[in-house]
Design a protein around this motif. Structure first.
Motif, mmCIF file in Angstrom:
data_model
loop_
_atom_site.group_PDB
_atom_site.id
_atom_site.type_symbol
_atom_site.label_atom_id
_atom_site.label_comp_id
_atom_site.label_asym_id
_atom_site.label_seq_id
_atom_site.Cartn_x
_atom_site.Cartn_y
_atom_site.Cartn_z
ATOM 1 N N GLY A 136 19.443 -1.306 6.132
ATOM 2 C CA GLY A 136 19.965 -0.030 6.459
ATOM 3 C C GLY A 136 18.941 1.216 7.476
ATOM 4 N N GLY A 137 19.351 1.772 8.017
ATOM 5 C CA GLY A 137 18.287 2.539 8.373
ATOM 6 C C GLY A 137 16.697 2.050 8.450
ATOM 7 N N THR A 138 15.907 3.107 8.105
ATOM 8 C CA THR A 138 14.169 2.307 7.856
ATOM 9 C C THR A 138 13.821 1.142 7.765
ATOM 10 O OG1 THR A 138 13.907 4.990 7.769
ATOM 11 C CG2 THR A 138 11.991 2.933 7.089
ATOM 12 N N ALA A 161 22.378 -2.130 9.826
ATOM 13 C CA ALA A 161 23.786 -1.505 9.230
ATOM 14 C C ALA A 161 24.095 -0.828 10.714
ATOM 15 C CB ALA A 161 24.182 -0.818 8.056
ATOM 16 N N GLY A 162 25.163 -1.079 10.784
ATOM 17 C CA GLY A 162 25.432 -0.438 12.514
ATOM 18 C C GLY A 162 25.023 -0.717 13.282
ATOM 19 N N GLU A 200 25.353 2.200 6.076
ATOM 20 C CA GLU A 200 24.813 1.664 4.990
ATOM 21 C C GLU A 200 25.633 1.609 3.941
ATOM 22 O OE1 GLU A 200 21.206 3.494 3.666
ATOM 23 O OE2 GLU A 200 21.180 3.859 6.100
ATOM 24 N N ASP A 201 27.058 2.546 3.707
ATOM 25 C CA ASP A 201 27.843 2.469 2.717
ATOM 26 C C ASP A 201 28.992 1.203 2.471
ATOM 27 O OD1 ASP A 201 26.572 4.372 1.474
ATOM 28 O OD2 ASP A 201 27.868 6.130 2.083
ATOM 29 N N PRO A 222 24.679 -0.359 -0.866
ATOM 30 C CA PRO A 222 25.735 -1.316 -0.995
ATOM 31 C C PRO A 222 25.915 -2.506 1.049
ATOM 32 C CG PRO A 222 26.497 1.613 -1.000
ATOM 33 C CD PRO A 222 25.027 0.701 -0.916
ATOM 34 N N PHE A 223 25.560 -1.885 2.014
ATOM 35 C CA PHE A 223 25.534 -3.026 2.925
ATOM 36 C C PHE A 223 24.382 -3.951 2.350
ATOM 37 C CE2 PHE A 223 23.365 -4.875 6.665
ATOM 38 C CZ PHE A 223 24.818 -4.155 7.791
#
Length: 637
Positions: free
Chosen positions: A148-150, A180-181, A194-195, A226-227
């Motif tokens: 997730g994210g970076t 994530a997303g 990410e959750d 969590p993802f």
């Protein structure tokens, strides 16, 4: 001194008369030679022979230092006074933090595993043998990188690079990424996803459908997402197909142990299951300590860099040895790792020029203008990553710091339709920059071009001319590609280090950092919610319960907190908080001054900066000294 072709990195200002032609250094002023940066020849790849001088072991390695926090959330003693630093000092401090990646374990201290530890190198060799099985038999097999994210953006970058490598060899691509997303998260921060544990499993099922063997690499710098935890758990329950690999930078004992909403396990429980299976080579954890971030908790920086170094070293070694049909050796890994260490040395010998970039970008942000980073090919991906990460880290608006990708991107994305023609927030391409940004550029904006000196200079020159009509704040970061140059992966890392330093330093100068804490982070997922509570505890000395109550009051203002609100799931609090600005500094002022949300907001609005408003409250007459320099009590994040 040697010939021009041996200048691996240039940082310069592009002036109106600058020529951008030929394989030559870019000049500051026509007629004046650029200050050239000369490369070093690597001599002796012997183990423990460093290319750079690494810092002495840090205070953070002592057993009692911020004991309730994992390494990834601790504050780094090196940058304790970062908020008071000038641009030159900012670059030096972040350089020292980055050097900690290459530090070796110290037996006199806690003896965390480090990048060069025997156990880490052995784990890498074991994982490489599993990756080679996929490379030798690409039919019905897959290597999946997820985060997730970076971490998800790095999964994307690495996937693009290694599929291109395979294509160049006439082989089928065998890498894919999950973020994530989805692809929208590549260009705009969507931290809340990410959750979602179940979403992680669903996305993994989709990409692996029909595959008989999958190497799954789940990236979570803090062992917290969590993802990713759910994806790893799914792999553990299907070991006939999956080999799960966890990459992060905390010991398993420091993995996040909070209940994951809507799911049955904690991240730590999943990591502990993997740890038990590592001896039988059914799962692997690759988690060297690289030290706390220069900005506490900002894993986009050192965590992201270490992820890139680890995974590219591992995968490059796998490709190198499988093509030659030779066994992987520790020496081979060390040779590759030292090239990244050399990239650090090469990058930071440009410190004065990087500091000039920090100052210029900081001036633009202080004047409420924008910073645009325009990069060719994978350097554009690095630029997009850096811009997107400023949103949750500094509470920045999406247009404050933005990256754009110049060049063909037709085969990069999983679902490009999610990005094309989706509005200005999702703009990322050359066409988007020309149509949406160029017309509205102002004299206060800063534009940084990122490219290699190999064949795209006509394109660079054309775009520079257009930009120069709007602003004189035009800078260049260019890489040589002949002579003693940094190879592709290393120049990407060099670019990442520079952009991270520039965007972080600019926000420090804007007053978004207190000591080395992100006091204006956006509360957009559970990790950031609890980080916000920890920051409140640190600077007020109040209990976790009182800080959490204060945070909820700000989030729900002007609504009065009820028992129903207090007992709601964390996801509800986050959904509301993510849409609000300055939640953390507002709460901090409320707690320090015992004032209303409205009064706190007025103080923030009338103060020169967020940092100034908080410092005035910390130093207010009659206020008892808080815990701003003490170890925050509370939760293990």
């Amino acid at each position: 001194m040697r010939g021009r072709s041996e200048c691996p990195v240039f940082v310069s200002q592009l002036t109106a008369g600058t020529e951008v032609t030929g394989l030559q250094p870019i000049r500051f002023v026509p007629g004046h030679r650029h200050h050239q940066l000369w490369a070093w020849t690597m001599r002796g790849m012997k183990k423990y022979r460093h290319v750079i001088e690494t810092p002495n072991p840090g205070k953070w390695e002592l057993a009692g230092y911020e004991a309730n926090l994992p390494i990834s959330e601790k504050s780094n003693p090196i940058t304790r006074e970062l908020d008071k630093a000038d641009p030159v000092q900012i670059v030096q401090l972040l350089k020292e933090c980055d050097a900690e990646i290459f530090q070796e374990e110290d037996e006199a201290l806690l003896n965390y595993k480090r990048l060069y530890s025997e156990s880490v190198l052995k784990t890498m060799i074991d994982i490489i043998s599993k990756v080679q099985e996929v490379l030798k038999d690409p039919d019905n097999t897959l290597i999946v990188l997820s985060g997730g994210g970076t971490s998800g953006r790095l999964a994307f970058l690495i996937t693009v690079s290694f599929n291109k490598l395979l294509k160049g060899l006439g082989q089928l691509p065998c890498y894919t990424y999950i973020i994530a997303g989805g692809d929208r998260s590549l260009v705009v921060s969507q931290e809340g996803l990410e959750d979602c544990a179940l979403l992680g499993i669903e996305e993994l099922r989709k990409v692996c459908e029909g595959k008989k063997k999958v190497v799954f690499i789940g990236i979570s710098c803090g062992l917290s997402a969590p993802f990713v935890a759910a994806q790893l758990d799914f792999c553990l329950n299907n070991l006939d197909i999956f080999l799960p690999v966890l990459v992060g930078f905390n010991p398993v004992s420091m993995a996040r142990n909070d209940r994951i909403e809507g799911w049955h396990s904690t991240f730590r429980q999943v990591a502990e299951r993997m740890q038990k299976l590592q001896e039988s080579h059914k799962a692997f954890i690759l988690n060297p300590a690289v030290g706390p971030e220069g900005i506490s908790g900002s894993s986009r920086m050192k965590g992201g860099s270490a992820t890139k170094i680890l995974l590219e070293t591992l995968l490059l070694a796998a490709h190198k040895t499988v093509s030659k049909e030779t066994d992987i050796s520790e020496k081979c890994l060390l040779e590759i790792l030292r090239t990244y260490e050399r990239a650090h040395k090469v990058t930071y010998t440009q410190s004065k020029k990087i500091a000039a970039l920090v100052k210029q970008a900081g001036t633009s942000l202080q004047k409420k203008a924008c910073v645009y980073m325009v990069g060719w090919h994978t350097l554009g991906i690095i630029a997009i990553m850096d811009g997107a990460e400023c949103i949750p880290t500094f509470g920045a608006d999406y247009h404050d710091v933005r990256g754009f990708l110049i060049g063909d991107h037709s085969e990069m994305f999983n679902k490009e339709a999610d990005l094309i023609a989706q509005g200005s927030q999702f703009a990322f391409s050359q066409e988007d920059f020309v149509k949406m940004v160029l017309p509205s550029l102002t004299a206060l904006d800063t534009v940084l071009f990122l490219f290699t000196l190999d064949g795209e200079l006509t394109e660079v020159e054309k775009l520079v001319v257009q930009v120069k009509e709007k602003t004189s704040n035009v800078q260049a970061l260019s890489h040589a590609t002949v002579g003693q140059y940094l190879p592709k992966f290393q120049r990407e890392l060099s670019t990442k280090w520079i952009l991270n330093t520039v965007s972080t330093g600019a926000h420090v100068l804007k007053g978004k950092i207190l000591h080395n804490h992100m006091v204006d982070l956006r509360v957009s997922n559970s990790k950031l919610f609890w980080r916000a509570v920890s920051i409140l505890q640190r600077f007020t000395g109040h209990s976790q319960a009182r800080c959490q109550e204060g945070l909820l009051k700000t989030i729900y203002d002007p609504e009065v907190l009820s028992d129903e609100i207090r007992s709601a799931e964390l996801s509800k609090h986050i959904a509301i908080a993510a849409e609000k600005n300055q939640v953390v500094p507002t709460t901090l002022l409320c707690l320090l001054r015992n004032c209303s949300v409205q009064e706190a907001q007025v103080r923030l609005d009338t103060s020169p900066s967020i940092r100034a408003a908080i410092e005035a409250s910390l130093n207010a007459p009659g206020r008892k000294r808080g815990a701003d320099e003490s170890d925050p009590t509370g939760r293990n994040m």
